[in-house]
Enzyme design. Sequence first.
Site, PDB file in Angstrom:
ATOM      1  CD  GLN A 163      32.905 -20.467  16.160  1.00 57.15           C
ATOM      2  OE1 GLN A 163      32.878 -21.415  15.386  1.00 57.15           O
ATOM      3  NE2 GLN A 163      34.030 -19.987  16.629  1.00 57.15           N
ATOM      4  CG  ASN A 164      31.533 -20.875  23.116  1.00 53.85           C
ATOM      5  OD1 ASN A 164      31.845 -21.634  22.203  1.00 53.85           O
ATOM      6  ND2 ASN A 164      32.415 -20.326  23.920  1.00 53.85           N
ATOM      7  CG  HIS A 181      27.187 -21.686  16.055  1.00 56.88           C
ATOM      8  ND1 HIS A 181      28.391 -22.335  16.141  1.00 56.88           N
ATOM      9  CD2 HIS A 181      27.146 -21.164  14.797  1.00 56.88           C
ATOM     10  CE1 HIS A 181      29.058 -22.213  14.993  1.00 56.88           C
ATOM     11  NE2 HIS A 181      28.319 -21.503  14.171  1.00 56.88           N
ATOM     12  CB  CYS A 200       7.466 -24.190  18.804  1.00 60.73           C
ATOM     13  SG  CYS A 200       6.436 -25.470  18.078  1.00 60.73           S
ATOM     14  CB  CYS A 225       4.571 -22.543  15.315  1.00 62.85           C
ATOM     15  SG  CYS A 225       4.612 -22.240  17.101  1.00 62.85           S
ATOM     16  CB  CYS A 250       4.477 -25.264  21.113  1.00 62.53           C
ATOM     17  SG  CYS A 250       4.057 -23.611  20.582  1.00 62.53           S
ATOM     18  N   GLY A 297      40.135 -19.670  21.274  1.00 62.37           N
ATOM     19  CA  GLY A 297      39.555 -20.976  21.609  1.00 62.37           C
ATOM     20  C   GLY A 297      38.624 -21.537  20.567  1.00 62.37           C
ATOM     21  CB  THR A 298      37.200 -20.929  17.526  1.00 58.15           C
ATOM     22  OG1 THR A 298      36.627 -21.588  16.390  1.00 58.15           O
ATOM     23  CG2 THR A 298      37.897 -19.670  17.079  1.00 58.15           C
ATOM     24  N   PRO A 348      45.908 -23.226  22.476  1.00 58.90           N
ATOM     25  CG  PRO A 348      45.091 -24.919  23.884  1.00 58.90           C
ATOM     26  CD  PRO A 348      44.690 -23.652  23.193  1.00 58.90           C
TER      27      PRO A 348
HETATM   28  P1  OAD Z   1      36.029 -26.859  18.776  1.00 58.79           P
HETATM   29  O1  OAD Z   1      35.704 -27.909  19.772  1.00 58.79           O
HETATM   30  O2  OAD Z   1      36.019 -27.203  17.340  1.00 58.79           O
HETATM   31  O3  OAD Z   1      37.496 -26.298  19.064  1.00 58.79           O
HETATM   32  C1  OAD Z   1      37.891 -25.903  20.345  1.00 58.79           C
HETATM   33  C2  OAD Z   1      39.211 -25.189  20.187  1.00 58.79           C
HETATM   34  O4  OAD Z   1      39.570 -24.728  21.467  1.00 58.79           O
HETATM   35  C3  OAD Z   1      40.370 -26.085  19.689  1.00 58.79           C
HETATM   36  O5  OAD Z   1      41.070 -25.408  18.675  1.00 58.79           O
HETATM   37  C4  OAD Z   1      41.228 -26.250  20.941  1.00 58.79           C
HETATM   38  O6  OAD Z   1      42.611 -26.345  20.623  1.00 58.79           O
HETATM   39  C5  OAD Z   1      40.937 -24.967  21.682  1.00 58.79           C
HETATM   40  N1  OAD Z   1      41.118 -25.037  23.127  1.00 58.79           N
HETATM   41  C6  OAD Z   1      40.974 -26.081  23.965  1.00 58.79           C
HETATM   42  N2  OAD Z   1      41.190 -25.718  25.231  1.00 58.79           N
HETATM   43  C7  OAD Z   1      41.481 -24.388  25.206  1.00 58.79           C
HETATM   44  C8  OAD Z   1      41.793 -23.400  26.205  1.00 58.79           C
HETATM   45  N3  OAD Z   1      41.856 -23.713  27.486  1.00 58.79           N
HETATM   46  N4  OAD Z   1      42.030 -22.140  25.787  1.00 58.79           N
HETATM   47  C9  OAD Z   1      41.963 -21.795  24.479  1.00 58.79           C
HETATM   48  N5  OAD Z   1      41.672 -22.673  23.510  1.00 58.79           N
HETATM   49  C10 OAD Z   1      41.430 -23.944  23.855  1.00 58.79           C
HETATM   50  O7  OAD Z   1      35.090 -25.633  19.108  1.00 58.79           O
HETATM   51  P2  OAD Z   1      34.607 -24.477  18.164  1.00 58.79           P
HETATM   52  O8  OAD Z   1      35.717 -23.972  17.310  1.00 58.79           O
HETATM   53  O9  OAD Z   1      33.877 -23.522  19.030  1.00 58.79           O
HETATM   54  O10 OAD Z   1      28.794 -25.689  16.078  1.00 58.79           O
HETATM   55  O11 OAD Z   1      33.576 -25.244  17.269  1.00 58.79           O
HETATM   56  C11 OAD Z   1      32.856 -24.513  16.337  1.00 58.79           C
HETATM   57  C12 OAD Z   1      31.508 -25.105  16.175  1.00 58.79           C
HETATM   58  O12 OAD Z   1      31.639 -26.485  15.849  1.00 58.79           O
HETATM   59  C13 OAD Z   1      30.649 -25.134  17.428  1.00 58.79           C
HETATM   60  O13 OAD Z   1      30.006 -23.915  17.696  1.00 58.79           O
HETATM   61  C14 OAD Z   1      29.675 -26.192  17.099  1.00 58.79           C
HETATM   62  C15 OAD Z   1      30.614 -27.226  16.532  1.00 58.79           C
HETATM   63  O14 OAD Z   1      30.108 -28.111  15.697  1.00 58.79           O
HETATM   64  C16 OAD Z   1      27.476 -25.950  16.146  1.00 58.79           C
HETATM   65  O15 OAD Z   1      26.975 -26.564  17.064  1.00 58.79           O
HETATM   66  C17 OAD Z   1      26.705 -25.399  15.007  1.00 58.79           C
END
Ligand code: OAD
Length: 257
Positions: free
Chosen positions: A103-104, A121, A129, A132, A157, A197-198, A224
């Site tokens: 998602q990064n 994402h 652009c 377009c 553009c 890490g999500t 964590p």
């Molecule tokens: P989040 O910021 O929602 O969550 C980050 C996660 O990483 C949390 O669950 C933390 O506990 C965990 N975390 C923090 N430090 C860590 C480490 N050192 N090792 C492992 N985990 C760790 O990020 P995402 O889940 O990526 O979307 O967010 C999803 C989407 O929400 C993003 O892609 C973005 C956002 O809105 C868009 O921009 C469309």
Amino acid sequence: MTVTIPPELIAALHVAKKVVFLTGAGVSAESGIPTFRDAMTGLWERYSAEQLATADAFTRDRELVWGWYEWRRMQVMKAEPNAAHRAIAAIASQVASVDVITQNVDDLHERAGSHNVLHLHGQLNRPFCFACRQPHALQPGTPDEPEGGRRLAPPQCNRCNGYIRPGVVWFGEMLPEAEWNAAVEACDACDVLFSVGTSSLVQPAAGLPLLAARRRVTVVQVNPNSTSLDSHARFNLVGAAGVIMPALFDAVWPASS
Ligand code: OAD
């Protein structure tokens, strides 16, 4: 810190033919890239990602939105992949097939050596652009911190003179179809799925580990903090990805590290 990797997980990885990693902002946190749940700091402390990451925000104030994304692109270009990115890339040399679904919007998986990363994402370095959708080639080099505060005029553009927008998926927008379909296919065919890490808060990406869990695939969470995936994951490895992932690699493939 000693990390204990469950023997059943080690055994599952020894026989796995296809492993999927679904990663989020936490995997880049140890490279110094703030997650979305961290409060914004410095120049941006008055804003939230939800306020800036929309087409409406760009229409209202494109210099503010472009300035924020260029600041983030600058942070990413100055950052280095961390031990978690490197361990994920190394696992691809041990397992027949590995897919990284992220998602990064950074390129730290690629810079650590992962191939064919699916960016659900979008990507900061693929702007296009707003009018377009023609892709726009960025100037080489690291962008400067937007001068005089946070605003920065987006380039225009060269086909239609429209404004260039960041190459990311904003709230309310569809995910890129090819990446999404490939991600679902990978989750439908894997033996082990890692969610690293999500926060598992943002759909549809958060649904991917559940697809795998329904097929009784081994789902592993590395985080964590607890998330809604805790009760669906067979293994919850609690801790920082930069500590857990290399420890897992060493435990599963000790002769290769
Ligand atoms: P989040 O910021 O929602 O969550 C980050 C996660 O990483 C949390 O669950 C933390 O506990 C965990 N975390 C923090 N430090 C860590 C480490 N050192 N090792 C492992 N985990 C760790 O990020 P995402 O889940 O990526 O979307 O967010 C999803 C989407 O929400 C993003 O892609 C973005 C956002 O809105 C868009 O921009 C469309």
